[in-house]
Design an enzyme around this catalytic site. Sequence first.
Site, mmCIF file in Angstrom:
data_model
loop_
_atom_site.group_PDB
_atom_site.id
_atom_site.type_symbol
_atom_site.label_atom_id
_atom_site.label_comp_id
_atom_site.label_asym_id
_atom_site.label_seq_id
_atom_site.Cartn_x
_atom_site.Cartn_y
_atom_site.Cartn_z
ATOM 1 N N CYS A 46 -4.092 -13.979 -21.165
ATOM 2 C CA CYS A 46 -3.983 -13.236 -19.912
ATOM 3 C C CYS A 46 -2.870 -13.793 -19.023
ATOM 4 C CB CYS A 46 -5.307 -13.219 -19.162
ATOM 5 S SG CYS A 46 -5.900 -14.857 -18.748
ATOM 6 N N ARG B 182 -13.486 -13.903 -13.780
ATOM 7 C CA ARG B 182 -13.162 -15.327 -13.790
ATOM 8 C C ARG B 182 -13.736 -15.960 -12.530
ATOM 9 N NH1 ARG B 182 -7.060 -17.481 -13.923
ATOM 10 N NH2 ARG B 182 -7.132 -16.907 -11.719
ATOM 11 N N ARG C 2 -9.240 -11.991 -11.019
ATOM 12 C CA ARG C 2 -9.045 -13.261 -10.301
ATOM 13 C C ARG C 2 -9.858 -13.227 -9.013
ATOM 14 N NH1 ARG C 2 -3.280 -12.515 -12.318
ATOM 15 N NH2 ARG C 2 -2.682 -14.488 -13.262
ATOM 16 N N ASN D 189 0.505 -19.237 -17.916
ATOM 17 C CA ASN D 189 1.172 -19.644 -16.673
ATOM 18 C C ASN D 189 0.900 -21.122 -16.397
ATOM 19 O OD1 ASN D 189 1.447 -16.894 -16.646
ATOM 20 N ND2 ASN D 189 0.001 -16.538 -14.999
ATOM 21 N N ASP D 190 -0.360 -21.482 -16.533
ATOM 22 C CA ASP D 190 -0.701 -22.888 -16.321
ATOM 23 C C ASP D 190 -0.470 -23.726 -17.568
ATOM 24 O OD1 ASP D 190 -1.469 -23.344 -13.629
ATOM 25 O OD2 ASP D 190 -3.184 -22.039 -13.959
ATOM 26 N N HIS E 149 0.824 -1.206 0.000
ATOM 27 C CA HIS E 149 0.000 0.000 0.000
ATOM 28 C C HIS E 149 0.855 1.251 0.000
ATOM 29 C CE1 HIS E 149 -3.746 -2.329 1.380
ATOM 30 N NE2 HIS E 149 -3.874 -1.963 0.134
ATOM 31 N N ARG F 64 4.932 -24.706 -11.594
ATOM 32 C CA ARG F 64 5.272 -23.310 -11.904
ATOM 33 C C ARG F 64 5.883 -22.550 -10.731
ATOM 34 N NH1 ARG F 64 -0.783 -20.696 -12.858
ATOM 35 N NH2 ARG F 64 -0.174 -18.791 -11.826
HETATM 36 C C1 PEP Z 1 -2.600 -18.475 -16.229
HETATM 37 O O1 PEP Z 1 -2.598 -19.639 -15.824
HETATM 38 O O2 PEP Z 1 -1.877 -18.067 -17.157
HETATM 39 C C2 PEP Z 1 -3.492 -17.481 -15.610
HETATM 40 C C3 PEP Z 1 -3.612 -16.261 -16.082
HETATM 41 O O3 PEP Z 1 -4.155 -17.862 -14.485
HETATM 42 P P1 PEP Z 1 -3.475 -17.896 -13.016
HETATM 43 O O4 PEP Z 1 -2.111 -17.294 -13.132
HETATM 44 O O5 PEP Z 1 -4.388 -17.139 -12.139
HETATM 45 O O6 PEP Z 1 -3.458 -19.367 -12.735
HETATM 46 MG MG MG Z 2 -4.187 -20.354 -14.529
#
Ligand code: PEP
Ligand code: MG
Length: 623
Positions: free
Chosen positions: A498, A328, A292, A450-451, A185, A461
């Site tokens: 994303c 989401r 999220r 990311n996933d 913050h 990850r």
């Molecule tokens: C992803 O998996 O790329 C994603 C955007 O979702 P999160 O990072 O919240 O798993």
């Molecule tokens: Mg994800």
Amino acid sequence: MGASHGIAEGKAYLLARKKTKFSKRYVAQEHVDKEIRRVQEALEKSKADLRKIKETLTHEDVHEHLFILDSHLMILEDPMLVDSVSEIITLERKNAEWALLTAFDNLKRVFNGSENEYLRERKSDFDYLCNWILKHLAGRGEESLQHINDKVVLVSHYLSPAETAQMDREKVIGFVTDLGGKTSHTAILARAMKIPAVVGAEKATQEINAGDRIILDGIEGLVVVNPTRETLDHYRNRKVQYGNLERDLLKARDLPAETLEGKRIQLTANIEMVEEANSVLEYGAEGIGLYRTEFLCLSQGRIPCEEEHFQVYRSVVERVAPYPVNIRTFDFGSDKSPDIASLRQERNPALGLRSIRYCLREPEIFKDQLRAILRASHYGKLRILFPMVSGLSELEKAKAIYEEAKEEVREKGQPYDPNVEIGIMVEVPSAALIADVLAKEVDFFSVGTNDLIQYCMAIDRVNKEVAYLYEPLHPSILRILKFVVEAGHAAGIRVGMCGEMASDLRYLFVLLGFGFDQLSMVSSMIPWVKRIIRSSRHEEAKSLVEMLLATKHGKENEMTLSTWIQEKYPDLSDAVLCGYPGSLGSSRKGISDYSGEPSDDLHERKAVPACFRVRSKGLCKGD
Ligand code: PEP
Ligand code: MG
């Protein structure tokens, strides 16, 4: 870490503060009440301090962020806090200070494990508050910033958001702290107040003496102590250039993110907390591509009821209107606090009962959320995004529950938008490989790299031992991306991304080449991404992708990409490859639509000593 953009130059003012020291003692039964009273009094004094600070804050930049102080007050006013400290004193016989620390440690534990930077840093708010109360327990308040009379760069072990909000910008022209993170913050306030800041410098208070001349570069996250004349001149020039560049970039805020041939890409923001929605439009986001929502549960330590969901979603949608928000549905489980989602500890949580799987198992919880989203749809443009879908039957089940939720909202006569679009995250390889099938069932795709990379490469990850395998340019990933975009487009739906890959400037040309329609990222990256898109050619990016798809190794592709960028976009390559957005050149013809002079400081950067250019994060003493 650079926490707030800008360059400041001035004399160091050291706030002599360390963590308040105290001894840990057990207390006798007859002293228990006295210890509890001590805590109560210290708490009252801390609350009074905060209320007083709140009253004195009138400046409108800060006003918008008063919720931070309100949230601090809420923590102090929560009877649970005083109850749990009292309980620790009574049952464990710890002295007031020790009991207070224990209670705050318990609170912090909820946030500690989060992979999300924003949430992890919420625990720093507990540190400020705990320290504040400890100071009162020790019989002294926090050293005030009120008696600073000159223009100074403040150097402190830490700074609380309340203190930051009180800073007189005429006097505190920048600050550096040993502790803190980018999304604390304190950093949020520094950005709101446009005070350049570097946080997490670790040893600033040890390395810097009062009165030292300081250059603080809040963009690179750099502090130069007692610079030479040459360095001083260099930074003075750079300061002027940054100012021009920032003004340029912000002027482009309302311009489309389109390539030189006019290929348009929608740039949207990723957010975790409702308050982040305030600033996304300032960066030129055309909406929120990923909200999220699981962080709503993580921050509260429980799953909210429908009404709470509704209020939050409505507020986000209204803040961002007329732009859309992709909400989401819960993606908890795995590393996102299984305790809170009342999930059992699993042997293999990333492959376990997470996300949509959990929601399908708990349809009532899922429906609460879906009804709230539907109700919020009446107040702006909103879309639903299902995470972790692995195949058609999961999607069909999720849609069936959504239809039930719709029916329930309709029966209650609550207003909602009957045409809310439904999309899925493409982040499980099995879904990616049937993208042609799934595309016929949804309105849009959002690729979660990311996933997707985690599951495709079979690497956890969050495990740094296998991070070297995290290769966005691995041929398998490139093939999947190509397939997903083509399948989506063949079915006539939008395909966005994303995952973090979308905000990595190096990969931007690749994503352009694949033909992504939307890229969603942390909002502060949007101006830089837009600048690069507006300087690039879609046709060239397409040829780049063809070239990369023909190779066999991810690492080879990284090299090919670097060389390609250097050849095709020499004036952007420094920024793109070194991750130094402050040096974006302007190869775009007609750059005058940003007005002002093009800010190409590439030439100047070559004159900068290596220690400032290469991994220059941290402290450079006596340069
Ligand atoms: C992803 O998996 O790329 C994603 C955007 O979702 P999160 O990072 O919240 O798993
Ligand atoms: Mg994800």
